[in-house]
Design a protein around this motif. Structure first.
Motif, short mmCIF file in Angstrom:
data_model
loop_
_atom_site.label_atom_id
_atom_site.label_comp_id
_atom_site.label_asym_id
_atom_site.label_seq_id
_atom_site.Cartn_x
_atom_site.Cartn_y
_atom_site.Cartn_z
N TRP A 1 0.80 -1.22 0.00
CA TRP A 1 0.00 0.00 0.00
C TRP A 1 0.83 1.27 0.00
O TRP A 1 0.30 2.34 0.27
N GLY A 2 2.10 1.18 -0.25
CA GLY A 2 2.96 2.35 -0.16
C GLY A 2 2.44 3.56 -0.92
O GLY A 2 2.34 4.65 -0.38
N TRP A 3 2.10 3.37 -2.18
CA TRP A 3 1.64 4.48 -3.00
C TRP A 3 0.31 5.02 -2.48
O TRP A 3 0.11 6.23 -2.40
N GLU A 4 -0.61 4.11 -2.12
CA GLU A 4 -1.92 4.53 -1.63
C GLU A 4 -1.80 5.31 -0.32
O GLU A 4 -2.48 6.31 -0.11
N LEU A 5 -0.93 4.84 0.59
CA LEU A 5 -0.74 5.56 1.85
C LEU A 5 -0.10 6.92 1.62
O LEU A 5 -0.45 7.90 2.27
N ASN A 6 0.82 6.97 0.68
CA ASN A 6 1.43 8.24 0.31
C ASN A 6 0.38 9.21 -0.22
O ASN A 6 0.35 10.38 0.12
N ARG A 7 -0.48 8.71 -1.08
CA ARG A 7 -1.55 9.53 -1.66
C ARG A 7 -2.49 10.02 -0.57
O ARG A 7 -2.94 11.17 -0.60
N LEU A 8 -2.81 9.15 0.40
CA LEU A 8 -3.68 9.53 1.51
C LEU A 8 -3.08 10.68 2.31
O LEU A 8 -3.78 11.64 2.64
N THR A 9 -1.79 10.62 2.60
CA THR A 9 -1.16 11.68 3.38
C THR A 9 -1.17 13.00 2.61
O THR A 9 -1.40 14.06 3.19
N VAL A 10 -0.96 12.94 1.31
CA VAL A 10 -1.00 14.16 0.49
C VAL A 10 -2.43 14.70 0.43
O VAL A 10 -2.64 15.92 0.51
N ASP A 11 -3.41 13.80 0.30
CA ASP A 11 -4.81 14.24 0.29
C ASP A 11 -5.19 14.90 1.61
O ASP A 11 -5.88 15.94 1.61
N LEU A 12 -4.76 14.32 2.72
CA LEU A 12 -5.03 14.94 4.03
C LEU A 12 -4.37 16.31 4.13
O LEU A 12 -4.96 17.27 4.62
N TYR A 13 -3.14 16.39 3.66
CA TYR A 13 -2.42 17.66 3.66
C TYR A 13 -3.19 18.71 2.86
O TYR A 13 -3.43 19.82 3.33
N ASP A 14 -3.59 18.35 1.65
CA ASP A 14 -4.34 19.29 0.80
C ASP A 14 -5.65 19.71 1.46
O ASP A 14 -6.01 20.89 1.44
N ARG A 15 -6.34 18.74 2.06
CA ARG A 15 -7.64 19.03 2.67
C ARG A 15 -7.50 20.03 3.81
O ARG A 15 -8.23 21.01 3.88
#
Length: 152
Positions: free
Chosen positions: A32-46
């Motif tokens: 899940w490395g890429w997905e978890l990375n994407r989640l952290t960026v999405d949270l940051y953006d939000r």
């Protein structure tokens, strides 16, 4: 059942424990490395742009760290409830467990093991273990005094 009655419901605890262990296993062993990375960026953006409540110095890596803390809160809580061990034993066991998970991720899985994750996971277990310990203490009678029956 009072404030902490749910801590004594064995069926609920069994279901929560099984669900948590399965979810933890999936999260820590999956690719899940890429997905978890994407989640952290999405949270940051939000929280930086959509709902601008995060401080300016908070970056995506901070959300990843926070997710690692949250991941181990249930472990600390469930371990105290199920084993009745002292919170500090549970935290020590959680630190060891997290270290072994990170070692496995680094050595055998397509993941990156990191000691920062061990610190974050241990903090999460500490929060869960101490929180449940405090709830238990609050729901039990003071030492040396028998419990008074509650009036209905």
């Amino acid at each position: 059942m009072g404030n902490v009655g749910w801590l004594r419901d064995s069926r609920l605890l069994a279901a929560l424990t099984v669900a948590y262990v399965v979810a933890l296993g999936v999260v820590v062993t999956g690719p899940w490395g890429w997905e978890l990375n994407r989640l952290t960026v999405d949270l940051y953006d939000r929280f930086r742009y959509d709902w601008p409540i995060a401080p300016h110095w908070v970056g995506p890596e901070h959300y990843g760290w926070l997710l690692n803390v949250v991941l181990f809160v249930p472990l600390g809580a469930l371990a105290v409830v199920l084993t009745r061990a002292a919170w500090w034993w549970v935290v020590a066991a959680a630190a060891l467990t997290s270290g072994l998970i990170e070692l496995a991720q680094w050595e055998w899985l397509a993941r990156v093991g990191d000691w920062h994750d061990v610190v974050a996971n241990t903090l999460g277990a500490l929060i869960g273990a101490v929180g449940v310990s405090l709830l238990r203490r609050r729901g039990s009678p003071p030492a040396g005094r028998p419990a008074r029956p509650r009036r209905r």
